[in-house]
Design an enzyme around this catalytic site. Structure first.
Site, PDB file in Angstrom:
ATOM      1  N   LYS A 109     -12.050  -8.337   4.160  1.00  0.00           N
ATOM      2  CA  LYS A 109     -10.901  -7.434   4.117  1.00  0.00           C
ATOM      3  C   LYS A 109     -11.301  -6.138   4.808  1.00  0.00           C
ATOM      4  O   LYS A 109     -12.307  -5.527   4.425  1.00  0.00           O
ATOM      5  CB  LYS A 109     -10.521  -7.184   2.648  1.00  0.00           C
ATOM      6  CG  LYS A 109      -9.203  -6.480   2.476  1.00  0.00           C
ATOM      7  CD  LYS A 109      -8.805  -6.446   1.009  1.00  0.00           C
ATOM      8  CE  LYS A 109      -7.659  -5.482   0.806  1.00  0.00           C
ATOM      9  NZ  LYS A 109      -7.352  -5.299  -0.620  1.00  0.00           N
ATOM     10  N   ASP A 121      -4.291  -0.541  11.702  1.00  0.00           N
ATOM     11  CA  ASP A 121      -5.568  -0.665  12.420  1.00  0.00           C
ATOM     12  C   ASP A 121      -6.395  -1.848  11.919  1.00  0.00           C
ATOM     13  O   ASP A 121      -7.475  -2.121  12.448  1.00  0.00           O
ATOM     14  CB  ASP A 121      -6.379   0.631  12.321  1.00  0.00           C
ATOM     15  CG  ASP A 121      -6.715   0.995  10.880  1.00  0.00           C
ATOM     16  OD1 ASP A 121      -6.416   0.200   9.971  1.00  0.00           O
ATOM     17  OD2 ASP A 121      -7.281   2.086  10.660  1.00  0.00           O
ATOM     18  N   ARG A 179       0.421 -17.153  -1.575  1.00  0.00           N
ATOM     19  CA  ARG A 179       1.239 -16.204  -2.342  1.00  0.00           C
ATOM     20  C   ARG A 179       2.663 -16.716  -2.447  1.00  0.00           C
ATOM     21  O   ARG A 179       3.064 -17.600  -1.679  1.00  0.00           O
ATOM     22  CB  ARG A 179       1.274 -14.854  -1.606  1.00  0.00           C
ATOM     23  CG  ARG A 179      -0.083 -14.315  -1.244  1.00  0.00           C
ATOM     24  CD  ARG A 179      -0.083 -13.646   0.132  1.00  0.00           C
ATOM     25  NE  ARG A 179      -1.454 -13.375   0.594  1.00  0.00           N
ATOM     26  CZ  ARG A 179      -2.089 -12.236   0.411  1.00  0.00           C
ATOM     27  NH1 ARG A 179      -1.466 -11.231  -0.140  1.00  0.00           N
ATOM     28  NH2 ARG A 179      -3.330 -12.090   0.808  1.00  0.00           N
ATOM     29  N   ASP A 248       4.477 -10.730  -1.968  1.00  0.00           N
ATOM     30  CA  ASP A 248       3.301 -11.072  -1.155  1.00  0.00           C
ATOM     31  C   ASP A 248       2.008 -10.747  -1.887  1.00  0.00           C
ATOM     32  O   ASP A 248       0.926 -11.119  -1.436  1.00  0.00           O
ATOM     33  CB  ASP A 248       3.334 -10.339   0.195  1.00  0.00           C
ATOM     34  CG  ASP A 248       3.598  -8.852   0.043  1.00  0.00           C
ATOM     35  OD1 ASP A 248       4.640  -8.496  -0.523  1.00  0.00           O
ATOM     36  OD2 ASP A 248       2.755  -8.045   0.469  1.00  0.00           O
ATOM     37  N   ASN A 249       2.114 -10.076  -3.015  1.00  0.00           N
ATOM     38  CA  ASN A 249       0.932  -9.760  -3.802  1.00  0.00           C
ATOM     39  C   ASN A 249       0.914 -10.563  -5.102  1.00  0.00           C
ATOM     40  O   ASN A 249       0.257 -10.176  -6.065  1.00  0.00           O
ATOM     41  CB  ASN A 249       0.877  -8.264  -4.111  1.00  0.00           C
ATOM     42  CG  ASN A 249       0.654  -7.443  -2.855  1.00  0.00           C
ATOM     43  OD1 ASN A 249       0.044  -7.925  -1.907  1.00  0.00           O
ATOM     44  ND2 ASN A 249       1.151  -6.228  -2.842  1.00  0.00           N
TER      45      ASN A 249
HETATM   46  P1  AMP Z   1      -0.263  -4.395   0.847  1.00  0.00           P
HETATM   47  O1  AMP Z   1       0.667  -3.271   0.548  1.00  0.00           O
HETATM   48  O2  AMP Z   1      -1.691  -3.991   0.758  1.00  0.00           O
HETATM   49  O3  AMP Z   1       0.047  -5.618   0.086  1.00  0.00           O
HETATM   50  O4  AMP Z   1      -0.052  -4.735   2.409  1.00  0.00           O
HETATM   51  C1  AMP Z   1       1.193  -5.100   2.911  1.00  0.00           C
HETATM   52  C2  AMP Z   1       1.048  -5.593   4.327  1.00  0.00           C
HETATM   53  O5  AMP Z   1       0.539  -4.579   5.183  1.00  0.00           O
HETATM   54  C3  AMP Z   1       0.121  -6.782   4.500  1.00  0.00           C
HETATM   55  O6  AMP Z   1       0.678  -7.629   5.474  1.00  0.00           O
HETATM   56  C4  AMP Z   1      -1.147  -6.154   4.980  1.00  0.00           C
HETATM   57  O7  AMP Z   1      -1.947  -7.057   5.726  1.00  0.00           O
HETATM   58  C5  AMP Z   1      -0.613  -5.033   5.859  1.00  0.00           C
HETATM   59  N1  AMP Z   1      -1.579  -3.947   5.982  1.00  0.00           N
HETATM   60  C6  AMP Z   1      -1.986  -3.088   5.036  1.00  0.00           C
HETATM   61  N2  AMP Z   1      -2.882  -2.215   5.519  1.00  0.00           N
HETATM   62  C7  AMP Z   1      -3.078  -2.520   6.821  1.00  0.00           C
HETATM   63  C8  AMP Z   1      -3.887  -1.992   7.873  1.00  0.00           C
HETATM   64  N3  AMP Z   1      -4.713  -0.967   7.686  1.00  0.00           N
HETATM   65  N4  AMP Z   1      -3.784  -2.574   9.089  1.00  0.00           N
HETATM   66  C9  AMP Z   1      -2.963  -3.614   9.301  1.00  0.00           C
HETATM   67  N5  AMP Z   1      -2.184  -4.164   8.346  1.00  0.00           N
HETATM   68  C10 AMP Z   1      -2.233  -3.625   7.132  1.00  0.00           C
HETATM   69 MG    MG Z   2      -1.088  -7.271  -0.175  1.00  0.00          MG
END
Ligand code: AMP
Ligand code: MG
Length: 488
Positions: A109, A121, A179, A248-249
């Protein structure tokens, strides 16, 4: 070096991911390896230390038998559907079959951009990596189903967040990364053959006993519902607020995933929200069971069209199942709360006894963790610690004498009762202010001593250890409200 990886997801589910390589890091160094988890996975943790581990867990030199992929998924984020998300900052590098015969995913990750990174990024900052390590390890020690951290690697690179932060990479291990949102991705596109392939794969991997049940997709749905009801009941019994329960989580395996804005409550306030972006309290502590059910409804919507029969009839069958979620959740929750109160046998007034305590805790601004922890002493008529948790003791004596009477009915000795209670009521949780202290020292001073000391504490959360008192204490009652951010 090779790890005996297998790649069932990549081999069986073409179209569900894109191959992708990690971005290189500058001067990776291993900050932490989870030796116990490495053993469980059948990996020789001694080989994972030093430069070999640093290169591998940073993604700079993956094991020879890796096959890095980014998985695609969609998701309802705060109730709004996003048709394509996917691993934007993570790569599944391979699967291993652990010592128990269970297949586990190993994922990096923060390993750089993927085809699903959109504007991001693809990287992780050191603070959130260490936070996920600490909190997921604590959850595991509480016996709560969770993804785990195998390693954390620091680098000499920087990532742009609100300010420049040191970049790090976390290695995450999970039962799988499938998920609810993985199903929604194909369902939203009307690709039912793909939904079916994913469901069949998930059944084989997580619930093989229902493969030939005659109604496998409904049984799959029921199994996921059981897992999620249990998981959320477990969160509730340690005061855990996940904070970003988007579909998605939510895993199919029933493991806690995505330690972004999560945190543990100090004082018991059911409406607690920590996440800076959860303006309306959608994912507040008290809403978690309801949101779990809402998310499961999204899974049901993706599965229903797999049936050829009259859709109205199938919908009704899924709705009838979904309607049982509350009862299933309540019974897991009550089982947990009974254990927390040291009750062995079921008795009719138990629910009321638990609810009355929670009401008094709310009214008295009581610390969630320490209230349960100190209740055991009341069994020996030592009420001082328990009472000191409440800033308002109205009706407290009534409640504790009622509890004492009830606990005696089970006929368990005082010593045994206290042992039982201390085995389920942690003394140490990852307190927010202590996490911040540890992260602050690591990120700003390159000092990992507090991080290691906290990891040590949460690795044995039930046993009192002299010298660690500060880790048991909540933040000062006049401290600023704690705010968390979606950790990237
Ligand atoms: P999350 O809120 O952590 O569940 O992320 C939601 C979505 O945003 C997922 O598809 C992650 O892969 C993407 N995501 C979160 N942080 C980043 C990052 N720094 N660069 C690219 N994608 C991200
Ligand atoms: Mg997530």
């Amino acid at each position: 070096m090779s790890i005996s990886f297998s790649h069932t997801f990549a081999n069986e589910l073409d179209g569900f991911y894109k191959a992708c390589s990690p971005e290189k890091c500058t001067s990776p160094r291993l900050l932490q390896v989870n030796a116990a988890l490495a053993d469980e996975l059948g990996l020789d943790h001694k080989l994972l230390h030093g430069e070999v581990g640093a290169s591998m867990f940073s993604g700079n030199a993956l094991p020879d038998d890796s096959n890095p992929i980014a998985q695609v998924y969609a998701g309802h984020q705060f109730g709004m559907f996003t048709p394509q998300l996917g691993d934007g900052r993570a790569l599944l590098i391979g699967e291993v079959v652990d010592r128990n015969g269970d297949r586990r995913d190993i994922q990096l990750k923060g390993s750089g951009r993927t085809p699903y990174s959109r504007g991001g990024d693809g990287k992780s900052a050191l603070g959130p990596v260490l936070r996920e390590y600490l909190v997921s390890e604590a959850m595991h020690q509480f016996g709560i189903a969770t993804t785990r951290a195998l390693a954390a690697v620091g680098t000499e690179d920087w990532v742009a967040r609100e300010a420049l932060k040191p970049r790090a990479v976390l290695t995450r291990v999970s039962a799988s990364h499938i998920r609810v949102g993985s199903f929604e991705f194909f369902a939203a596109r009307g690709e039912w053959a793909q939904v079916k392939r994913l469901a069949d794969y998930a059944i084989d991997r997580h619930f093989p006993h229902i493969r030939d049940s005659g109604d496998a997709y409904l049984d799959f749905f029921k199994s996921v519902m059981q897992k999620q009801a249990k998981l959320i009941a477990d969160w509730m019994s340690v005061g855990f607020v996940h904070g970003v329960m988007n579909t998605d989580n939510m895993t199919i395996s029933g493991e806690t995933i995505d330690y972004g804005p999560c945190a543990f409550m100090d004082r018991y306030v059911p409406s607690t929200v920590f996440s800076s972006i959860d303006e309306h309290g959608r994912y507040a502590y008290e809403n978690q069971p309801k949101i779990g059910q809402w998310n499961l409804a999204q899974l049901a919507k993706a599965l229903i069209p797999l049936y050829q029969e009259d859709q109205e009839v199938v919908i009704q069958r899924f709705v009838d199942e979904l309607d049982t979620f509350n009862d299933i959740y309540e019974s897991f929750w009550l089982e947990n709360m009974r254990a927390k109160l040291g009750l062995i046998n079921e008795s009719e007034g138990d629910l009321d006894l638990v609810n009355e305590l929670l009401r008094l805790m709310h009214q008295g601004d009581a610390d969630f963790t320490l209230t349960f922890r100190s209740l055991a002493n009341v069994r020996l008529n030592d009420e001082i610690q328990f009472k000191s948790q409440f800033n308002n003791s109205i009706n407290l004596d009534d409640w504790s004498s009622r509890w004492l009477k009830r606990v005696l009915v089970d006929g368990v000795s005082a010593d045994q009762c206290i042992l039982n209670m201390n085995a389920v009521n942690p003394l140490y949780i990852p307190r927010n202010h202590k996490i911040e202290e540890a992260l602050d020292a690591a990120v700003n001073d390159n000092d990992f001593e507090l991080f290691r000391s906290m990891l040590n504490v949460v690795s044995e959360p039930y046993f009192f250890r002299p010298g660690f008192d500060k880790y048991a204490e909540p933040s000062l009652s006049n401290a600023e409200p704690y705010v968390t951010f979606c950790g990237t």
